[in-house]
Design a protein around this motif. Sequence first.
Motif, PDB file in Angstrom:
ATOM      1  N   ASN A  99       0.933  -1.258  -0.006  1.00 50.92           N
ATOM      2  CA  ASN A  99       0.065   0.101  -0.198  1.00 50.92           C
ATOM      3  C   ASN A  99       0.737   1.224   0.124  1.00 50.92           C
ATOM      4  N   TRP A 100       1.957   1.250  -0.517  1.00 46.37           N
ATOM      5  CA  TRP A 100       3.040   2.325  -0.276  1.00 46.37           C
ATOM      6  C   TRP A 100       2.703   3.022  -1.659  1.00 46.37           C
ATOM      7  N   SER A 101       2.690   4.297  -1.723  1.00 47.86           N
ATOM      8  CA  SER A 101       2.598   4.948  -3.102  1.00 47.86           C
ATOM      9  C   SER A 101       3.882   4.680  -3.906  1.00 47.86           C
ATOM     10  N   ARG A 102       4.948   4.416  -3.335  1.00 49.15           N
ATOM     11  CA  ARG A 102       6.336   4.175  -4.200  1.00 49.15           C
ATOM     12  C   ARG A 102       6.486   2.741  -4.565  1.00 49.15           C
TER      13      ARG A 102
ATOM     14  N   PHE B 107      13.824   0.219  -8.913  1.00 53.01           N
ATOM     15  CA  PHE B 107      15.045   0.370  -8.411  1.00 53.01           C
ATOM     16  C   PHE B 107      15.712  -0.592  -7.657  1.00 53.01           C
ATOM     17  N   LYS B 108      15.165  -1.324  -7.071  1.00 46.76           N
ATOM     18  CA  LYS B 108      15.522  -2.421  -6.250  1.00 46.76           C
ATOM     19  C   LYS B 108      16.255  -3.567  -7.126  1.00 46.76           C
ATOM     20  N   ALA B 109      15.974  -3.640  -8.119  1.00 49.33           N
ATOM     21  CA  ALA B 109      16.582  -4.620  -9.242  1.00 49.33           C
ATOM     22  C   ALA B 109      17.694  -4.125 -10.150  1.00 49.33           C
TER      23      ALA B 109
ATOM     24  N   LEU C 291      14.265   3.268  -2.089  1.00 53.01           N
ATOM     25  CA  LEU C 291      13.784   3.896  -1.121  1.00 53.01           C
ATOM     26  C   LEU C 291      13.258   5.325  -0.862  1.00 53.01           C
ATOM     27  N   MET C 292      13.795   6.004  -1.937  1.00 49.72           N
ATOM     28  CA  MET C 292      13.562   7.577  -1.809  1.00 49.72           C
ATOM     29  C   MET C 292      14.134   8.229  -3.254  1.00 49.72           C
ATOM     30  N   ASP C 293      13.459   9.346  -3.255  1.00 46.03           N
ATOM     31  CA  ASP C 293      13.626  10.245  -4.738  1.00 46.03           C
ATOM     32  C   ASP C 293      14.545  11.381  -4.498  1.00 46.03           C
ATOM     33  N   GLY C 294      14.804  12.253  -5.620  1.00 51.61           N
ATOM     34  CA  GLY C 294      15.509  13.507  -5.276  1.00 51.61           C
ATOM     35  C   GLY C 294      14.567  14.447  -4.470  1.00 51.61           C
TER      36      GLY C 294
END
Length: 214
Positions: free
Chosen positions: A11-14, A21-23, A189-192
């Motif tokens: 249910n995470w928006s990302r 990106f994890k791959a 885990l995060m973006d700019g």
Amino acid sequence: MPAQQYLDIDNWSRREQYYFFKAYENPFFNICTMLNIKNLLTYCKDNSIPLSHAYFYLSQKAVNEVSEMRYRIHNDKVVIHDHIDAGWVMMKEDGSIRFCYLHYTTEFDNFRAQIEEITRNIEDLPFDSNEQRDDLVYYSVLPWIHFTGLSHAHRMPRNDSVPRIVFGKYKQQEDEVNMPVAVEVHHALMDGFHVAQYLEKLQRFFDGCGDFLV
């Protein structure tokens, strides 16, 4: 180790960005910028506070106020640490380095006391990378270089998601005193946007340092 909980990835928006990106073989990205430390430098000089003590403390305050900076990947889960400690590199007299660790605290005097104790004992500290921990941000300082770009050494494949923050040599530039700051984070885990949140908070803490370094 700080308290932790698991993020609800489904249910995470990302969610899509996370798996995308994890791959990646190299899922980290690095942003280098300049922050104005004019107010902070003046405050530290007026109050006989080592500049590095101040910006380390204010950085840890900013890190812990951005929730994404407390996210870490554990296998196929995302852990949210309750708080994040600091791991930083300190140089011995012979030029070799030691990894040092500071417990997160909201009390500046307590934070400084930890640094001062480590400084007194640096020559006797063992070489301990503490790689089993991820409830950290890794810090380095390059006080000799006013850098505009930076990369880090990593084992491949990468198996960590710990942010890395580096501070450089400050320089007077017109009406500002600018210090380079490099922030490397895991893109799953995060973006700019989240790095910008950290940097904006840190600049605000530098500008209003008298309200926080008490």
